[in-house]
Design a protein around this motif. Structure first.
Motif, PDB file in Angstrom:
ATOM      1  N   UNK A   1       0.892  -1.119   0.139  1.00 42.79           N
ATOM      2  CA  UNK A   1      -0.081  -0.267  -0.098  1.00 42.79           C
ATOM      3  C   UNK A   1       0.663   1.486  -0.116  1.00 42.79           C
ATOM      4  N   UNK A   2       2.249   1.149  -0.190  1.00 39.04           N
ATOM      5  CA  UNK A   2       3.283   2.368  -0.148  1.00 39.04           C
ATOM      6  C   UNK A   2       3.325   2.663  -1.371  1.00 39.04           C
ATOM      7  N   UNK A   3       3.306   4.156  -1.795  1.00 36.34           N
ATOM      8  CA  UNK A   3       3.571   4.448  -3.010  1.00 36.34           C
ATOM      9  C   UNK A   3       5.028   4.268  -3.507  1.00 36.34           C
ATOM     10  N   UNK A   4       4.961   3.887  -4.780  1.00 39.17           N
ATOM     11  CA  UNK A   4       6.469   3.526  -5.381  1.00 39.17           C
ATOM     12  C   UNK A   4       7.381   4.753  -5.088  1.00 39.17           C
ATOM     13  N   UNK A   5       6.929   5.963  -5.062  1.00 38.52           N
ATOM     14  CA  UNK A   5       8.109   6.893  -5.071  1.00 38.52           C
ATOM     15  C   UNK A   5       8.705   7.059  -3.473  1.00 38.52           C
ATOM     16  N   UNK A   6       7.570   6.958  -2.603  1.00 35.58           N
ATOM     17  CA  UNK A   6       8.034   6.599  -1.032  1.00 35.58           C
ATOM     18  C   UNK A   6       9.137   5.406  -0.782  1.00 35.58           C
ATOM     19  N   UNK A   7       8.704   4.434  -1.513  1.00 33.60           N
ATOM     20  CA  UNK A   7       9.560   3.343  -1.413  1.00 33.60           C
ATOM     21  C   UNK A   7      11.164   3.559  -2.091  1.00 33.60           C
ATOM     22  N   UNK A   8      10.981   4.445  -2.975  1.00 36.64           N
ATOM     23  CA  UNK A   8      12.372   4.513  -3.544  1.00 36.64           C
ATOM     24  C   UNK A   8      12.994   5.470  -2.873  1.00 36.64           C
ATOM     25  N   UNK A   9      12.611   6.305  -2.209  1.00 41.37           N
ATOM     26  CA  UNK A   9      13.215   7.180  -1.395  1.00 41.37           C
ATOM     27  C   UNK A   9      13.774   6.421   0.207  1.00 41.37           C
ATOM     28  N   UNK A  10      12.882   5.674   0.690  1.00 40.73           N
ATOM     29  CA  UNK A  10      13.098   4.814   1.632  1.00 40.73           C
ATOM     30  C   UNK A  10      14.502   3.901   1.519  1.00 40.73           C
ATOM     31  N   UNK A  11      14.333   3.432   0.228  1.00 43.91           N
ATOM     32  CA  UNK A  11      15.636   2.512  -0.129  1.00 43.91           C
ATOM     33  C   UNK A  11      16.900   3.209  -0.139  1.00 43.91           C
ATOM     34  N   UNK A  12      16.823   4.457  -0.582  1.00 43.32           N
ATOM     35  CA  UNK A  12      18.195   5.438  -1.106  1.00 43.32           C
ATOM     36  C   UNK A  12      18.497   5.560   0.342  1.00 43.32           C
ATOM     37  N   UNK A  13      17.718   5.850   1.305  1.00 41.96           N
ATOM     38  CA  UNK A  13      17.970   6.158   2.728  1.00 41.96           C
ATOM     39  C   UNK A  13      18.678   5.165   3.517  1.00 41.96           C
ATOM     40  N   UNK A  14      18.175   3.969   3.253  1.00 45.81           N
ATOM     41  CA  UNK A  14      18.556   2.680   3.726  1.00 45.81           C
ATOM     42  C   UNK A  14      19.986   2.442   3.224  1.00 45.81           C
ATOM     43  N   UNK A  15      20.226   2.603   1.981  1.00 48.82           N
ATOM     44  CA  UNK A  15      21.544   2.443   1.311  1.00 48.82           C
ATOM     45  C   UNK A  15      22.369   3.448   2.044  1.00 48.82           C
ATOM     46  N   UNK A  16      22.191   4.569   2.248  1.00 50.39           N
ATOM     47  CA  UNK A  16      23.137   5.753   2.924  1.00 50.39           C
ATOM     48  C   UNK A  16      23.462   5.214   4.352  1.00 50.39           C
TER      49      UNK A  16
END
Ligand code: AMP
Length: 137
Positions: free
Chosen positions: A50-65
């Motif tokens: 239920x999470x928007x794609x753009x939110x997930x993409x951002x979260x994963x980039x922060x996880x990477x950092x």
């Protein structure tokens, strides 16, 4: 309000390591390995489907950092990035979050990764066909 929303609103304390307009990263109070960090969106979505794609993409980039910062800052040798959905999967807090867990050679942690076997290649193919159907639907 769930407990993570209270952290976002500063109603309860958390040890924050990163924040931007959309995202917060803070120390998990029950670390699997010390340094275990949670990455959450400031808007509550749940579960991942239920999470928007753009939110997930951002979260994963922060996880990477965060994973990179655990290597650079803590001397970690690797990391596990985990995201639980639903009580069947062990999720407790109903607000999407990624666990970024630093791993160290010899840290002694072992996941209970209890790999099973399919009864036959046909059984695996049958399940794959159902997932393909789900993708098409
Ligand atoms: P999950 O089982 O994926 O829902 O994970 C929830 C995580 O939130 C657990 O690892 C908890 O230790 C963590 N947690 C719960 N409350 C807090 C809190 N107040 N501050 C930091 N971490 C928390």
């Amino acid at each position: 309000m769930n407990i993570f929303e209270k952290i976002i609103a500063r109603e309860i304390p958390a040890t924050i390591v990163y924040e931007d307009g959309d995202t917060l990263a803070f120390m998990d109070i029950g670390p699997i390995i010390k340094g275990h960090t949670l990455v959450i969106p400031k808007t509550c979505y749940d579960p991942v489907t239920e999470t928007p794609d753009e939110v997930l993409a951002k979260l994963m980039l922060v996880c990477k950092r965060i994973a990179a910062a655990q290597i650079k800052g803590l001397g970690a040798d690797g990391s596990n990035i985990i995201q639980n959905n639903g009580s069947a999967a062990g999720q407790v807090v109903p607000h999407i979050h990624f666990h970024v867990i630093p791993r160290f050679e010899g840290d002694g942690h072992r996941w209970n990764w209890n790999a099973k076997k399919y009864d036959s290649p046909a059984e695996m193919e049958k399940l794959a066909a159902k997932i393909r159907e789900g993708l098409a639907g």
